[in-house]
Motif scaffolding. Structure first.
Motif, PDB file in Angstrom:
ATOM      1  N   PHE A  36      38.655 -45.212  16.635  1.00 31.70           N
ATOM      2  CA  PHE A  36      37.485 -44.568  16.315  1.00 31.70           C
ATOM      3  C   PHE A  36      37.513 -42.939  16.392  1.00 31.70           C
ATOM      4  O   PHE A  36      38.042 -42.549  16.846  1.00 31.70           O
ATOM      5  N   ILE A  37      35.954 -43.122  15.445  1.00 35.14           N
ATOM      6  CA  ILE A  37      35.675 -41.798  16.403  1.00 35.14           C
ATOM      7  C   ILE A  37      34.254 -41.841  16.991  1.00 35.14           C
ATOM      8  O   ILE A  37      32.778 -42.852  16.239  1.00 35.14           O
ATOM      9  N   CYS A  38      34.046 -40.416  17.586  1.00 37.91           N
ATOM     10  CA  CYS A  38      32.465 -40.872  18.253  1.00 37.91           C
ATOM     11  C   CYS A  38      31.732 -39.681  17.617  1.00 37.91           C
ATOM     12  O   CYS A  38      32.019 -38.890  17.758  1.00 37.91           O
ATOM     13  N   ALA A  39      30.745 -39.494  18.251  1.00 36.18           N
ATOM     14  CA  ALA A  39      29.529 -38.408  18.021  1.00 36.18           C
ATOM     15  C   ALA A  39      29.714 -36.958  17.997  1.00 36.18           C
ATOM     16  O   ALA A  39      30.209 -36.452  16.941  1.00 36.18           O
ATOM     17  N   GLY A  40      31.113 -37.127  19.391  1.00 35.20           N
ATOM     18  CA  GLY A  40      30.666 -35.414  20.067  1.00 35.20           C
ATOM     19  C   GLY A  40      32.531 -35.474  18.651  1.00 35.20           C
ATOM     20  O   GLY A  40      32.203 -33.795  18.728  1.00 35.20           O
ATOM     21  N   ILE A  81      20.624 -34.039   5.681  1.00 38.23           N
ATOM     22  CA  ILE A  81      20.947 -34.384   6.461  1.00 38.23           C
ATOM     23  C   ILE A  81      20.214 -32.606   7.300  1.00 38.23           C
ATOM     24  O   ILE A  81      21.637 -31.753   6.960  1.00 38.23           O
ATOM     25  N   THR A  82      19.756 -32.939   7.885  1.00 37.06           N
ATOM     26  CA  THR A  82      19.313 -31.966   8.216  1.00 37.06           C
ATOM     27  C   THR A  82      20.214 -31.843  10.339  1.00 37.06           C
ATOM     28  O   THR A  82      20.599 -30.903  10.805  1.00 37.06           O
ATOM     29  N   ASN A  83      20.734 -32.622  10.756  1.00 35.81           N
ATOM     30  CA  ASN A  83      22.082 -32.546  11.712  1.00 35.81           C
ATOM     31  C   ASN A  83      22.618 -33.601  11.416  1.00 35.81           C
ATOM     32  O   ASN A  83      23.410 -34.928  11.108  1.00 35.81           O
ATOM     33  N   TYR A  84      24.090 -32.961  11.985  1.00 35.81           N
ATOM     34  CA  TYR A  84      25.039 -34.146  12.415  1.00 35.81           C
ATOM     35  C   TYR A  84      25.587 -35.222  12.887  1.00 35.81           C
ATOM     36  O   TYR A  84      25.970 -36.529  12.566  1.00 35.81           O
ATOM     37  N   TYR A  85      24.501 -35.432  13.969  1.00 31.00           N
ATOM     38  CA  TYR A  85      24.294 -36.816  14.984  1.00 31.00           C
ATOM     39  C   TYR A  85      23.553 -37.674  13.919  1.00 31.00           C
ATOM     40  O   TYR A  85      23.376 -38.665  14.033  1.00 31.00           O
ATOM     41  N   THR A  86      22.524 -36.605  12.737  1.00 32.72           N
ATOM     42  CA  THR A  86      21.591 -38.009  12.035  1.00 32.72           C
ATOM     43  C   THR A  86      22.928 -38.340  11.559  1.00 32.72           C
ATOM     44  O   THR A  86      22.602 -39.852  11.448  1.00 32.72           O
ATOM     45  N   LEU A  87      23.763 -38.047  10.918  1.00 32.58           N
ATOM     46  CA  LEU A  87      24.935 -38.800   9.533  1.00 32.58           C
ATOM     47  C   LEU A  87      25.668 -39.161  10.150  1.00 32.58           C
ATOM     48  O   LEU A  87      25.494 -40.445   9.575  1.00 32.58           O
ATOM     49  N   PHE A  88      25.690 -38.911  12.039  1.00 31.41           N
ATOM     50  CA  PHE A  88      27.013 -39.351  12.304  1.00 31.41           C
ATOM     51  C   PHE A  88      26.239 -41.427  12.962  1.00 31.41           C
ATOM     52  O   PHE A  88      26.316 -42.265  12.682  1.00 31.41           O
ATOM     53  N   LYS A  89      24.799 -41.598  13.060  1.00 34.79           N
ATOM     54  CA  LYS A  89      24.276 -42.736  12.971  1.00 34.79           C
ATOM     55  C   LYS A  89      23.934 -43.099  11.902  1.00 34.79           C
ATOM     56  O   LYS A  89      23.561 -44.211  11.641  1.00 34.79           O
ATOM     57  N   HIS A  90      24.027 -42.652  10.932  1.00 34.64           N
ATOM     58  CA  HIS A  90      23.560 -43.277   9.920  1.00 34.64           C
ATOM     59  C   HIS A  90      25.001 -44.144   8.976  1.00 34.64           C
ATOM     60  O   HIS A  90      25.097 -44.791   8.146  1.00 34.64           O
ATOM     61  N   MET A  91      25.951 -43.657   9.422  1.00 32.19           N
ATOM     62  CA  MET A  91      27.770 -43.764   9.498  1.00 32.19           C
ATOM     63  C   MET A  91      27.595 -44.865   9.924  1.00 32.19           C
ATOM     64  O   MET A  91      28.141 -46.209   9.772  1.00 32.19           O
ATOM     65  N   ASP A  92      27.050 -45.366  11.374  1.00 38.90           N
ATOM     66  CA  ASP A  92      27.482 -46.605  12.146  1.00 38.90           C
ATOM     67  C   ASP A  92      26.823 -47.536  12.288  1.00 38.90           C
ATOM     68  O   ASP A  92      25.323 -47.543  12.325  1.00 38.90           O
ATOM     69  N   GLY A  93      27.456 -48.309  10.881  1.00 38.16           N
ATOM     70  CA  GLY A  93      26.042 -48.981  10.570  1.00 38.16           C
ATOM     71  C   GLY A  93      26.149 -50.323  11.842  1.00 38.16           C
ATOM     72  O   GLY A  93      24.803 -50.681  11.827  1.00 38.16           O
ATOM     73  N   ASP A  94      27.057 -50.668  12.113  1.00 40.23           N
ATOM     74  CA  ASP A  94      26.609 -51.367  12.917  1.00 40.23           C
ATOM     75  C   ASP A  94      26.137 -50.908  14.760  1.00 40.23           C
ATOM     76  O   ASP A  94      25.829 -51.619  15.369  1.00 40.23           O
ATOM     77  N   GLN A  95      26.091 -49.916  14.817  1.00 36.67           N
ATOM     78  CA  GLN A  95      25.190 -49.051  15.701  1.00 36.67           C
ATOM     79  C   GLN A  95      26.192 -49.279  17.094  1.00 36.67           C
ATOM     80  O   GLN A  95      25.259 -49.811  18.356  1.00 36.67           O
ATOM     81  N   SER A  96      27.736 -49.363  16.887  1.00 36.32           N
ATOM     82  CA  SER A  96      28.531 -49.818  18.133  1.00 36.32           C
ATOM     83  C   SER A  96      28.213 -48.171  19.138  1.00 36.32           C
ATOM     84  O   SER A  96      29.138 -48.149  19.934  1.00 36.32           O
ATOM     85  N   GLY A  97      28.501 -46.645  18.596  1.00 35.61           N
ATOM     86  CA  GLY A  97      28.587 -46.086  19.068  1.00 35.61           C
ATOM     87  C   GLY A  97      30.027 -45.463  18.431  1.00 35.61           C
ATOM     88  O   GLY A  97      30.702 -44.079  18.983  1.00 35.61           O
ATOM     89  N   LYS A  98      30.509 -46.319  17.671  1.00 39.67           N
ATOM     90  CA  LYS A  98      31.894 -45.920  17.181  1.00 39.67           C
ATOM     91  C   LYS A  98      31.916 -45.733  15.981  1.00 39.67           C
ATOM     92  O   LYS A  98      31.197 -46.808  15.103  1.00 39.67           O
ATOM     93  N   VAL A  99      32.415 -45.065  14.730  1.00 38.36           N
ATOM     94  CA  VAL A  99      32.527 -45.013  13.666  1.00 38.36           C
ATOM     95  C   VAL A  99      33.872 -45.112  13.270  1.00 38.36           C
ATOM     96  O   VAL A  99      34.881 -44.951  14.043  1.00 38.36           O
ATOM     97  N   GLU A 100      34.321 -46.472  12.607  1.00 41.63           N
ATOM     98  CA  GLU A 100      34.888 -46.883  11.652  1.00 41.63           C
ATOM     99  C   GLU A 100      35.876 -46.046  10.541  1.00 41.63           C
ATOM    100  O   GLU A 100      34.886 -45.709  10.211  1.00 41.63           O
ATOM    101  N   PHE A 101      37.021 -46.136   9.856  1.00 42.04           N
ATOM    102  CA  PHE A 101      37.640 -45.454   8.975  1.00 42.04           C
ATOM    103  C   PHE A 101      36.994 -46.284   7.145  1.00 42.04           C
ATOM    104  O   PHE A 101      36.562 -44.902   7.185  1.00 42.04           O
ATOM    105  N   VAL A 102      36.009 -47.013   8.109  1.00 37.98           N
ATOM    106  CA  VAL A 102      35.645 -48.103   6.885  1.00 37.98           C
ATOM    107  C   VAL A 102      34.056 -47.278   6.385  1.00 37.98           C
ATOM    108  O   VAL A 102      33.702 -47.040   5.055  1.00 37.98           O
ATOM    109  N   GLU A 103      33.550 -47.048   7.659  1.00 38.40           N
ATOM    110  CA  GLU A 103      32.021 -46.582   7.741  1.00 38.40           C
ATOM    111  C   GLU A 103      32.810 -45.356   7.483  1.00 38.40           C
ATOM    112  O   GLU A 103      31.253 -44.509   6.304  1.00 38.40           O
TER     113      GLU A 103
END
Length: 188
Positions: free
Chosen positions: A151-155, A94-116
């Motif tokens: 939800f959590i956003c990338a920021g 994992i080189t940056n946190y945004y990459t990890l965020f995008k990996h977590m965001d399975g449905d690509q909604s731009g929001k990560v749910e607790f389950v993700e």
């Protein structure tokens, strides 16, 4: 009889008084039409309730409510999570946190749910219940979800990860400096 009809003692009766009087002698059973109407209203109420629950779930209100039941993670908890993350990411996948965020965001909604988030922590980072209890996980979630939206956003995630790993990065830097100083002394 007139006194019963003219409850207000005005000398005349209005439609409301007459209606109440006529209902006094009626049996307390409902007519088939009233029964059907009552069932229809109950069915509509159940449907509204189900729709509201679904909407709350989609808007993550249940997650936000559950998160409010725990205190946000402390700085110590944050640094402990950062240390867990650093150990799990030793290979530097994992080189940056945004990459990890995008990996977590399975449905690509731009929001990560607790389950993700939980899936990332448990499966990708390999943190078991002994490493990080469910209560601690919810506490971290509460710290990340700054606006309490559920939800959590990338920021939000980036700020959280920088805070969590800041301590780890400094200690690794100090350790590298100490190791390089030790190597220099050995060479001398």
């Amino acid at each position: 009889l007139w006194k019963t009809l003219d409850a207000a003692l005005r000398g005349f009766i209005d439609a409301g008084e007459l209606s109440r009087f006529l209902k006094l002698g009626q049996p307390k059973t409902l007519t088939p039409a009233q029964i059907a109407r009552k069932k229809m209203l109950e069915a509509k109420a159940q449907e509204r309730k189900a729709l509201q629950e679904e909407l709350d779930r989609k808007l993550a209100k249940d997650v936000a409510k559950k998160a409010k039941q725990v205190e946000p993670a402390t700085l110590k908890d944050l640094h402990a999570f950062g240390a867990h993350f650093a150990r799990a990411n030793k290979g530097g996948q994992i080189t940056n946190y945004y990459t990890l965020f995008k990996h977590m965001d399975g449905d690509q909604s731009g929001k990560v749910e607790f389950v993700e988030f939980e899936t990332m922590v448990r499966k990708d980072l390999g943190l078991s219940d002994e490493d990080l209890t469910n209560r601690q996980l919810w506490s971290l979630w509460r710290r990340i979800d700054e606006d309490g939206s559920g939800f959590i956003c990338a920021g939000e995630f980036g700020r959280f990860m920088r805070s969590a790993c800041e301590h780890v990065d400094k200690s690794e830097s100090i350790e590298r400096n100490l190791n390089s100083e030790a190597v220099i002394k050995l060479k001398e």
